[in-house]
Enzyme design. Structure first.
Site, PDB file in Angstrom:
ATOM      1  N   ARG A  43       0.841  -1.200   0.000  1.00 54.99           N
ATOM      2  CA  ARG A  43       0.000   0.000   0.000  1.00 54.99           C
ATOM      3  C   ARG A  43       0.876   1.250   0.000  1.00 54.99           C
ATOM      4  O   ARG A  43       1.502   1.579   1.009  1.00 54.99           O
ATOM      5  CB  ARG A  43      -0.938   0.011   1.210  1.00 54.99           C
ATOM      6  N   ASP A  48      -3.498   3.411  14.281  1.00 52.11           N
ATOM      7  CA  ASP A  48      -2.690   3.949  13.187  1.00 52.11           C
ATOM      8  C   ASP A  48      -3.206   5.339  12.857  1.00 52.11           C
ATOM      9  O   ASP A  48      -4.019   5.909  13.598  1.00 52.11           O
ATOM     10  CB  ASP A  48      -2.683   3.013  11.982  1.00 52.11           C
TER      11      ASP A  48
END
Length: 554
Positions: A182, A470
């Site tokens: 990603r 996150d």
């Protein structure tokens, strides 16, 4: 195996274009060990071409985002587009679908690309590893280049790691997960690489193009030779036009190194509100390269808050813990995703389970594992083809729930979900019927500051209070507090959520933190104030944090 482009003519032609028009890249980051293995002259030439061809279009798409957010903020709700109805109504087209090694995705583990976490992921028994240079990575130059080196070594079977206490780590699994990388989103710059465009302007490079370009250039052929391929998760997309931009990047890149068109496979995270209204269109634009869509639950909640933060009380969400996958707008979004994917031959991948097992508290761990199992059971029952976990200990729990539904089948593409009909009103039904509590406000402040402190020290995925946090979960925390302040909310206990009230919670969070010499808590608190207590609402907290606070010494 050589990682240079497949044909000299293609490279020569590309270099000639750059020489004629003048765009160049400049590496401004500090010199790191082994960086010459990644920042080769050939790789930099490829990155230069990506910026020359696509940098301007990237800025156009970011301008579109600003206009769209302004329109929603001024009362124009998103809707299914009239100009693309023909795409949605055409039942015949399909996406490319799974590439080699992606047919069975029932459990995907996510995490940053440092050596230890990479080895843990590759030994986890998951079907797929999402190698995350985005929300789970703090974008220090060391992390970005180090992540590329880690991936290079892992793909070639050369990765080992020795911890500070002398423990040695290596990949021992006979069958490792398929890697899906990603890159960072279109909105993020890479301040350690500057691009001089044709007008002579020196601009920060696109983090998306840097992350994608380096990984693809160095690893595409090695991945193909290993029986898999160059696969990507695409984050933060908002429209078909953004998907078309990625598709053009993929097509150019395949031609540049001389591999067949359609070799790249992308899975798009539907994690923004505008994208939820354009799932068909996003699949269509990427159809030659698309493997599926993912329900990026945390960023999706953040996107809802960001777009509706100023639209009144009915758009205010309660405590973060109350915004579950079973509330009306989340159910509508995920069911539409499964139906859309399966109609087009695309995999539908479910959301993250962020729980971190605590071996010192068996009872709490067992209770949490039961909740994880229930979440995965719901996803498998809804027709998802796979799901995400954040910790290796959750792989078996998630796999058991998907095994029970899938059996020997690798996916559920046969389940068309023709029973699902989702309207625009259902996607925007934010009624949950729960209050904002004092504990909820306090938790948001504390979690965001603790996360930011770790992020400033180079950690992008952080275990806090039993959950893996996150950048996306930190975004929820700060955007909720901003909205509660600006919508004049009170807690269930009666406290007005004001700037002064939140300042008190910031002081409490700092007083309760485990401080030490050289910590970054004061900087973290200042960032939190900047993105939460001021009238302006930064589109992403990582933008001011990255540009002014994240240093090359971290």
């Amino acid at each position: 195996m050589s990682t240079a482009p497949a044909t000299a003519p293609a490279r020569t032609a590309a270099a000639a274009v750059s020489a004629d028009l003048g765009p160049t890249l400049h590496i401004t980051g500090p010199r790191l060990a082994r960086q010459d293995e990644i920042l080769t002259a050939e790789a930099i030439a490829f990155l230069t071409e990506l910026h020359h061809r696509f940098g301007g279009r990237r800025h156009d798409r970011l301008a579109d985002r600003m206009r769209r957010r302004f329109e929603i903020g001024n009362g124009h709700d998103p809707r299914f587009r009239d100009d693309t109805a023909h795409i949605r109504d055409d039942a015949d087209w399909r996406v490319a679908g799974a590439g080699p090694g992606l047919d069975d995705r029932r459990v995907e583990i996510t995490g940053p690309t440092d050596p230890k976490m990479t080895i843990n992921a590759l030994n986890s028994g998951a079907s797929v590893w999402l190698a995350d240079l985005e929300d789970a990575t703090s974008p220090t130059w060391r992390n970005i280049i180090g992540g590329q080196l880690t991936l290079r070594d892992a793909i070639r079977g050369e990765l080992t790691h020795t911890s500070a206490d002398g423990r040695a780590y290596r990949v021992t699994a006979e069958q490792t997960p398929t890697i899906v990388m990603r890159p960072r989103g279109w909105h993020l710059p890479e301040k350690h690489v500057e691009f001089t465009d044709r007008a002579g302007r020196r601009l920060a490079a696109s983090a998306s193009l840097i992350d994608f370009g380096l990984y693809f250039f160095h690893n595409a052929r090695a991945l193909i030779d290993a029986g898999r391929g160059p696969y990507f998760y695409i984050a933060k997309i908002e429209s078909r036009e953004e998907a078309r931009l990625w598709n053009d990047v993929f097509s150019f890149s395949e031609e540049y190194i001389g591999i067949p068109h359609g070799t790249i496979r992308a899975t798009v995270l539907i994690e923004t509100l505008p994208a939820a209204f354009e799932m068909d269109e996003i699949l269509y634009e990427l159809r030659d390269h698309c493997a599926g869509l993912n329900a990026g639950r945390w960023d999706y909640i953040f996107s809802i808050i960001k777009n509706y933060r100023g639209r009144g009380a009915r758009f205010v969400l309660p405590d973060r813990s109350e915004v579950t996958m079973t509330v009306p707008f989340m159910r509508a979004y995920t069911e539409l995703l499964v139906k859309t994917c399966h109609r087009r031959g695309a995999h539908a991948i479910g959301g993250m389970s962020a729980f971190i097992p605590n071996r010192r508290d068996a009872a709490a761990t067992e209770h949490a594992l039961q909740k994880v199992a229930a979440d995965k059971r719901r996803e498998a029952g809804d027709g998802f083809d796979g799901t995400w976990v954040a910790h290796p200990d959750l792989v078996a729990v998630a796999r058991a729930e998907f095994d029970a539904v899938l059996g020997e089948r690798p996916h559920q593409l046969h389940r068309r979900r023709d029973d699902v009909e989702v309207t625009a009103a259902q996607l925007l039904d934010l009624r949950i019927g729960r209050p904002v509590t004092e504990a909820g406000v306090r938790e948001n402040v504390s979690v965001a500051i603790r996360y930011l402190e770790a992020w400033l020290r180079g950690q992008g995925a952080v275990a806090i209070d039993g959950l893996m946090e996150d950048a996306a979960t930190a975004e929820i925390s700060r955007s909720q507090v901003w909205q509660w302040i600006h919508q004049d909310r009170r807690t269930q206990e009666g406290s007005a959520i004001t700037v002064d009230h939140v300042e008190g919670l910031i002081r409490d969070a700092l007083a309760q933190a485990a401080r030490y010499e050289g910590d970054r808590f004061d900087d973290a608190a200042e960032i939190f104030r900047e993105v939460t207590l001021r009238p302006e609402f930064p589109a992403f907290l990582t933008l001011p944090a990255y540009s002014r606070y994240l240093t090359d010494n971290d």
